[in-house]
Design a protein around this motif. Sequence first.
Motif, PDB file in Angstrom:
ATOM      1  N   ASN A 149       0.850  -1.186   0.000  1.00  0.00           N
ATOM      2  CA  ASN A 149       0.000   0.000   0.000  1.00  0.00           C
ATOM      3  C   ASN A 149       0.891   1.244   0.000  1.00  0.00           C
ATOM      4  O   ASN A 149       1.072   1.908   1.023  1.00  0.00           O
TER       5      ASN A 149
ATOM      6  N   TYR B  98      -3.679   1.868   7.884  1.00  0.00           N
ATOM      7  CA  TYR B  98      -3.209   1.708   6.508  1.00  0.00           C
ATOM      8  C   TYR B  98      -1.695   1.550   6.430  1.00  0.00           C
ATOM      9  O   TYR B  98      -1.126   1.531   5.344  1.00  0.00           O
TER      10      TYR B  98
ATOM     11  N   TYR C  34      -3.356   3.792  -2.662  1.00  0.00           N
ATOM     12  CA  TYR C  34      -2.649   3.545  -3.903  1.00  0.00           C
ATOM     13  C   TYR C  34      -3.144   2.234  -4.493  1.00  0.00           C
ATOM     14  O   TYR C  34      -3.698   1.389  -3.778  1.00  0.00           O
ATOM     15  N   ILE C  35      -2.896   2.038  -5.783  1.00  0.00           N
ATOM     16  CA  ILE C  35      -3.081   0.716  -6.359  1.00  0.00           C
ATOM     17  C   ILE C  35      -1.978  -0.174  -5.779  1.00  0.00           C
ATOM     18  O   ILE C  35      -0.798   0.176  -5.849  1.00  0.00           O
ATOM     19  N   PRO C  36      -2.312  -1.305  -5.167  1.00  0.00           N
ATOM     20  CA  PRO C  36      -1.269  -2.130  -4.527  1.00  0.00           C
ATOM     21  C   PRO C  36      -0.132  -2.468  -5.490  1.00  0.00           C
ATOM     22  O   PRO C  36      -0.366  -2.894  -6.625  1.00  0.00           O
TER      23      PRO C  36
ATOM     24  N   THR D 216      -4.548  -5.215   2.359  1.00  0.00           N
ATOM     25  CA  THR D 216      -4.143  -4.156   1.433  1.00  0.00           C
ATOM     26  C   THR D 216      -5.132  -4.050   0.281  1.00  0.00           C
ATOM     27  O   THR D 216      -5.522  -2.940  -0.123  1.00  0.00           O
ATOM     28  N   GLU D 217      -5.564  -5.180  -0.241  1.00  0.00           N
ATOM     29  CA  GLU D 217      -6.484  -5.175  -1.374  1.00  0.00           C
ATOM     30  C   GLU D 217      -7.874  -4.678  -0.971  1.00  0.00           C
ATOM     31  O   GLU D 217      -8.519  -3.938  -1.719  1.00  0.00           O
TER      32      GLU D 217
ATOM     33  N   TYR E 163      -7.632  -0.961  -0.762  1.00  0.00           N
ATOM     34  CA  TYR E 163      -7.583  -0.330  -2.080  1.00  0.00           C
ATOM     35  C   TYR E 163      -8.965  -0.219  -2.708  1.00  0.00           C
ATOM     36  O   TYR E 163      -9.334   0.831  -3.247  1.00  0.00           O
TER      37      TYR E 163
END
Length: 393
Positions: free
Chosen positions: A78, A104, A327-329, A349-350, A353
Amino acid sequence: MIPYGKQTICPADINAVIEALSSNLITQGPKVDAFERAVANKVGAKFGVATNSATSSLHLACLSLGLSVGKRLWTSSNTFVASANCGLYCDANVDFVDIDPATYNLCPQKLKKKLIVAEKADQLPDILVAVHMCGQSCNMEAINTLAKCYGFAVIEDASHAIGAKYQNQYVGNCRYSDITVFSFHPVKIITTAEGGMAITNNIELAKAMKNLRSHGITNDPAELKDTNQGAWYYEQTALGFNYRMTDLQAALGISQLTRLDEFVERRNQLAVRYNEKLDSLPLTTTTLLIDCKSAWHLYVIQLENPSYRRHVFDVMREQGIGVHVHYIPVHTQPHYQKLGFNWRQFPTTEEYYHAALSLPLFFNMTEDEQDQVVATLSNAISSALNARIKSKR
């Protein structure tokens, strides 16, 4: 358009750059050294190494710590890709640790579990890059304890966090790390247009980074192998890079630094106001640890129903609100999938996102602008709910 972030430039900043531009040296001059000392003094560390970007600083930090082929760097997915790419630049292996869903940031408990498994497989990391997401420090004391136990170096990626505090001390003092890296990109807390800095208390690491940022070349008589040459003589002692910061950038940085605390305090005020205004909406906000003061580079919300995010994003952009997604992982990027990573490897993390949305936050944001962001967000969420209801009938 109300952007998600932007710089604040005042007449003093402009005058500082003009003064530097009018001097004899506009690059590799005295302003860079002065900026390095000023930042190090501000955060309570010994040495600063200014560069042309935080990405360059991360690369130099890894090199100075000996990262190379066959070694391992871990970080959180992330983050912006630079936090992981710095390991690939050194031909090292890169892996990721999942995050704490509340902050996060990289989760120390998940890190410990991964370390236990890695130790059994003889695949412990050599470096951990701890990313201070949104401007809040990771739990550095817990990370430092694990670093001592398992023998890895720690780099704090504080690109979001200059001016933040952890345990009542400024992020960057390197109490719990080997090197801390700051970013001075225009959307960050203070800016040098482009630029970064590595902070350390280790003089050998500082010397190594300064050498590598300028082609690996030295003309210091104390470091030369051949001391019988003239004043023109220099030697390349390592394969370095051109990662230098200019005096113009440093002059801007020195001026901006004088207002760092003011910038951070205003961002905190706006974040508190967001928390209050958004309390009744179906979303969650960042949890702050009790021993942290965030620099609030980003204000990220988590939508209660991630399936609405595209709709909310598009509506807000159409209404002139510059929302973004951070962010995009990293492990889902095509380049990293070529290296063997896939979706579903780091579930927290996903999940973060898919629900994340960054709202505008910057120093000179007005309360009217903030109210406009909140109202537009509320309407966008309502329209998403209505669209879903209608689609079911």
